[in-house]
Design a protein around this motif. Structure first.
Motif, mmCIF file in Angstrom:
data_model
loop_
_atom_site.group_PDB
_atom_site.id
_atom_site.type_symbol
_atom_site.label_atom_id
_atom_site.label_comp_id
_atom_site.label_asym_id
_atom_site.label_seq_id
_atom_site.Cartn_x
_atom_site.Cartn_y
_atom_site.Cartn_z
ATOM 1 N N GLY A 183 0.780 -1.228 0.000
ATOM 2 C CA GLY A 183 0.000 0.000 0.000
ATOM 3 C C GLY A 183 0.811 1.278 0.000
ATOM 4 N N GLN A 184 2.129 1.169 0.052
ATOM 5 C CA GLN A 184 2.988 2.351 0.051
ATOM 6 C C GLN A 184 3.289 2.819 -1.372
ATOM 7 N N THR A 185 3.799 4.050 -1.452
ATOM 8 C CA THR A 185 4.546 4.488 -2.627
ATOM 9 C C THR A 185 5.960 4.757 -2.144
ATOM 10 N N HIS A 186 6.889 3.908 -2.565
ATOM 11 C CA HIS A 186 8.265 3.907 -2.079
ATOM 12 C C HIS A 186 9.157 4.475 -3.171
ATOM 13 N N ALA A 187 9.922 5.491 -2.872
ATOM 14 C CA ALA A 187 10.792 6.127 -3.862
ATOM 15 C C ALA A 187 12.148 5.433 -3.912
ATOM 16 N N LEU A 188 12.683 5.298 -5.137
ATOM 17 C CA LEU A 188 14.044 4.812 -5.348
ATOM 18 C C LEU A 188 14.775 5.884 -6.141
ATOM 19 N N VAL A 189 15.792 6.489 -5.544
ATOM 20 C CA VAL A 189 16.487 7.596 -6.194
ATOM 21 C C VAL A 189 17.991 7.361 -6.168
ATOM 22 N N GLY A 190 18.680 8.069 -7.044
ATOM 23 C CA GLY A 190 20.130 7.988 -7.135
ATOM 24 C C GLY A 190 20.587 8.583 -8.452
ATOM 25 N N ARG A 191 21.816 9.018 -8.501
ATOM 26 C CA ARG A 191 22.367 9.585 -9.717
ATOM 27 C C ARG A 191 22.503 8.500 -10.780
ATOM 28 N N ASN A 192 22.755 8.892 -12.023
ATOM 29 C CA ASN A 192 23.001 7.922 -13.088
ATOM 30 C C ASN A 192 24.139 6.992 -12.697
ATOM 31 N N GLY A 193 23.950 5.688 -12.912
ATOM 32 C CA GLY A 193 24.970 4.714 -12.570
ATOM 33 C C GLY A 193 24.935 4.253 -11.133
ATOM 34 N N ALA A 194 23.949 4.701 -10.365
ATOM 35 C CA ALA A 194 23.877 4.324 -8.956
ATOM 36 C C ALA A 194 23.458 2.873 -8.767
ATOM 37 N N GLY A 195 22.760 2.300 -9.764
ATOM 38 C CA GLY A 195 22.317 0.912 -9.648
ATOM 39 C C GLY A 195 20.815 0.726 -9.735
ATOM 40 N N LYS A 196 20.074 1.802 -9.980
ATOM 41 C CA LYS A 196 18.603 1.712 -9.994
ATOM 42 C C LYS A 196 18.103 0.759 -11.080
ATOM 43 N N SER A 197 18.601 0.912 -12.296
ATOM 44 C CA SER A 197 18.121 0.082 -13.403
ATOM 45 C C SER A 197 18.434 -1.392 -13.175
ATOM 46 N N THR A 198 19.607 -1.674 -12.637
ATOM 47 C CA THR A 198 19.970 -3.068 -12.355
ATOM 48 C C THR A 198 19.042 -3.659 -11.301
ATOM 49 N N LEU A 199 18.754 -2.894 -10.257
ATOM 50 C CA LEU A 199 17.844 -3.381 -9.216
ATOM 51 C C LEU A 199 16.454 -3.645 -9.787
ATOM 52 N N VAL A 200 15.966 -2.742 -10.646
ATOM 53 C CA VAL A 200 14.648 -2.930 -11.255
ATOM 54 C C VAL A 200 14.638 -4.200 -12.110
ATOM 55 N N SER A 201 15.703 -4.449 -12.860
ATOM 56 C CA SER A 201 15.741 -5.646 -13.706
ATOM 57 C C SER A 201 15.707 -6.919 -12.864
ATOM 58 N N ILE A 202 16.262 -6.866 -11.672
ATOM 59 C CA ILE A 202 16.227 -8.030 -10.777
ATOM 60 C C ILE A 202 14.851 -8.165 -10.137
ATOM 61 N N LEU A 203 14.247 -7.050 -9.739
ATOM 62 C CA LEU A 203 12.921 -7.088 -9.112
ATOM 63 C C LEU A 203 11.847 -7.541 -10.092
ATOM 64 N N THR A 204 12.068 -7.353 -11.393
ATOM 65 C CA THR A 204 11.081 -7.755 -12.395
ATOM 66 C C THR A 204 11.424 -9.088 -13.056
ATOM 67 N N GLY A 205 12.475 -9.747 -12.590
ATOM 68 C CA GLY A 205 12.798 -11.074 -13.095
ATOM 69 C C GLY A 205 13.472 -11.101 -14.448
ATOM 70 N N LEU A 206 14.029 -9.983 -14.877
ATOM 71 C CA LEU A 206 14.734 -9.968 -16.161
ATOM 72 C C LEU A 206 16.136 -10.551 -16.044
ATOM 73 N N GLN A 207 16.692 -10.514 -14.837
ATOM 74 C CA GLN A 207 17.974 -11.164 -14.605
ATOM 75 C C GLN A 207 18.059 -11.545 -13.137
ATOM 76 N N ALA A 208 18.944 -12.480 -12.851
ATOM 77 C CA ALA A 208 19.097 -12.975 -11.480
ATOM 78 C C ALA A 208 20.250 -12.258 -10.793
ATOM 79 N N PRO A 209 20.154 -12.040 -9.489
ATOM 80 C CA PRO A 209 21.291 -11.458 -8.773
ATOM 81 C C PRO A 209 22.405 -12.479 -8.634
ATOM 82 N N ASP A 210 23.624 -12.002 -8.483
ATOM 83 C CA ASP A 210 24.743 -12.904 -8.206
ATOM 84 C C ASP A 210 24.687 -13.405 -6.769
ATOM 85 N N ALA A 211 24.131 -12.574 -5.893
ATOM 86 C CA ALA A 211 23.960 -12.943 -4.486
ATOM 87 C C ALA A 211 22.746 -12.208 -3.949
ATOM 88 N N GLY A 212 22.179 -12.739 -2.872
ATOM 89 C CA GLY A 212 21.027 -12.103 -2.267
ATOM 90 C C GLY A 212 19.719 -12.771 -2.654
#
Length: 515
Positions: A45-74
């Motif tokens: 029920g929240q709206t949770h913000a994810l912020v950071g400068r370019n290259g911070a890792g946001k796009s990579t995290l989104v790709s893992i959260l949506t199942g487009l790629q697997a994390p190496d760990a975690g």
């Protein structure tokens, strides 16, 4: 709405489990660390913000959260259950969806066809029952109070309506966790307000959002909790109401950045005409309005701004890549024909575009041919190329820009990213421009190439050319004598060369640090 986290960022919640939880997520691409033990916990029920400068890792995290790629760990879990295997795409769609800045709606299809693509109702004959699919689309849109006609061709929809259709499509799969990637980048103020109203309505109906935006003021308007990534690491997770804006900007930039290298203030050669004069420039597509700026001979001016600010469009208009609806551009005392790259080059402009792969290079052509594309008159007469003359010019470029290539005849696609960018820069400098315009000039290059390219920019300015750098990368902007900041299509702030990272980033994100 379920209860907010008892301890933001710790993963300990009262009540039901979080809608999504990532714990210790890491990802590498060769020697590059994209994510380093990142945690993210989003309550239902929240709206949770994810912020950071370019290259911070946001796009990579989104790709893992949506199942487009697997994390190496975690680990990633949804509502307390482990994430599906990557191959189980339907299971992922039932848990999470992402509405990207670049729409995935197919313009040639209707709204109903987009909503149920490859899931159409079929009659007894096995043929698609279009009437049933349209009825189901009407019911879906009505359920979520989305005012869009399902019979409308998607190509006729506004950006705002396409976003609503994508959200509705995600909800139709059963997902109640939706990632919004820069959802306001192409919206005007009224459309942003309507989008925020829709987010609040859907929140009340149990939908959870991860909201990614470069506009930090929006975080304080619509989000409950914010997570900041910097250099592939999670820096802070906190309730928005408890995090002052100055602290949010500091988390994004880092204390170490405040002592970064600054360019000397060289001043302007008053004895020469301005390298660039722009007056009241307004874009035909509304990307920028009434922009005025000057770049003196020998001066480096930065045009900074986040995604959707209009900085890129202004720079492209200056060099004729696009035509303005109104206003004037003057390069070294000449007014090139609007929307004409050849006219801008003839007036004395050199140009490094935003994307070297799509806009800057012809991959199958040689280094020599790519480097001399902008100077055909120097290669021969009557449209014929003197290959000896071309190779001589190319050899000089290769030496001047320290391009590592075994031969000027090697296809440019065979070079590293840094050397490809040097070829693009070499072409921009080939005719000794009076004005050099660069868009994100060091994007995707290694540290040594970045330093080399920026040194060449300063060297070009010392030789008397004016330079305009349109970028959101702080390292690009450090070489500037002054920086103009654009926000939502307008120049809002100006900084001298001794700016501080947190002040510049705040201006780029539209944040008032005194609020």
């Amino acid at each position: 709405m379920s209860e907010t986290p008892a301890h933001a960022g710790t993963g300990r919640f009262r009540g039901p489990p979080p809608i999504v939880e990532a714990t210790g997520v890491s990802k590498r691409y060769g020697p590059t660390v994209a994510l380093d033990h990142v945690d993210l916990t989003v309550a239902a029920g929240q709206t949770h913000a994810l912020v950071g400068r370019n290259g911070a890792g946001k796009s990579t995290l989104v790709s893992i959260l949506t199942g487009l790629q697997a994390p190496d760990a975690g680990l990633v879990s949804f509502a307390g259950r482990p994430a599906p295997r990557l191959a189980e795409r339907d299971a992922w769609r039932q848990r999470v969806a992402c509405v990207y800045q670049k729409s995935t709606i197919i313009p040639a299809l209707t709204v109903a066809e987009n909503l149920f693509l490859n899931r159409y109702d079929r009659g007894r004959t096995g043929l698609v029952d279009w009437s049933a699919s349209r009825r189901r689309a009407v019911e879906l849109l009505a359920t979520w109070s989305m005012d869009v006609d399902p019979r409308t061709p998607a190509g006729d929809l506004s950006v705002e309506q396409r976003q609503f259709v994508e959200i509705a499509r995600a909800l139709s799969f059963g997902a109640r966790f939706i990632i919004l990637d820069e959802p306001t980048a192409q919206l005007d103020g009224a459309a942003i307000n309507r989008l925020f109203g829709r987010i609040r309505d859907l929140q009340a109906q149990g939908v959870t959002f991860l909201f990614i935006s470069h506009h930090l003021a929006e975080i304080y308007e619509i989000c409950d909790v914010v997570t900041v990534l910097r250099d592939a690491r999670q820096i802070v997770t906190a309730p928005v109401a408890e995090l002052p804006r100055a602290d949010l900007v500091a988390a994004m930039t880092g204390d170490a950045a405040l002592t970064g290298r600054r360019a000397p203030n060289r001043g302007v050669d008053a004895g020469r005409s301005p390298a660039l004069r722009v007056r009241d420039l307004t874009g035909a597509d509304g990307a920028y309005q009434e922009v005025s700026l000057d770049v003196g001979a020998g001066e480096i001016v930065g045009l900074a701004g986040a995604a959707g600010s209009g900085r890129t469009e202004v720079a492209e208009t200056v060099v004729g890549w696009r035509a303005a609806a109104a206003g004037e551009v003057e390069i070294a005392g000449r007014r090139p024909r609007p929307g004409s790259v050849p006219d801008a080059l003839a007036a004395g402009a050199g140009f490094v575009p935003q994307d070297r792969h799509r806009q800057g290079l012809v991959p199958d052509m040689s280094v020599a041919d790519n480097g001399t594309l902008s100077v055909p008159a120097r290669l021969g007469r009557y449209g014929f190329i003197n290959t000896g003359r071309r190779d001589t010019i190319a050899a000089g470029m290769i030496t001047h820009l320290a391009i590592k290539t075994p031969s000027p005849h090697l296809p440019v696609s065979g070079l590293s990213g840094g050397n490809q960018q040097k070829v693009v820069m070499a072409r921009a400098l080939a005719d000794d421009p009076k004005l050099l315009v660069l868009i994100n000039p060091t994007a995707g290059v290694d540290v040594r190439s970045k330093e080399f390219l920026l040194n060449k920019v300063q060297e070009t300015a010392r030789a008397g050319a004016g330079v305009l750098i349109a970028s959101d990368e702080l390292d690009d902007l450090r070489v500037c004598d002054r920086v103009l900041v654009m926000f939502q299509g307008r120049v809002t702030t100006g900084f001298s060369h001794d700016w501080h990272d947190h002040d510049l980033v705040a201006a780029m994100e539209g944040v008032n640090l005194d609020a």
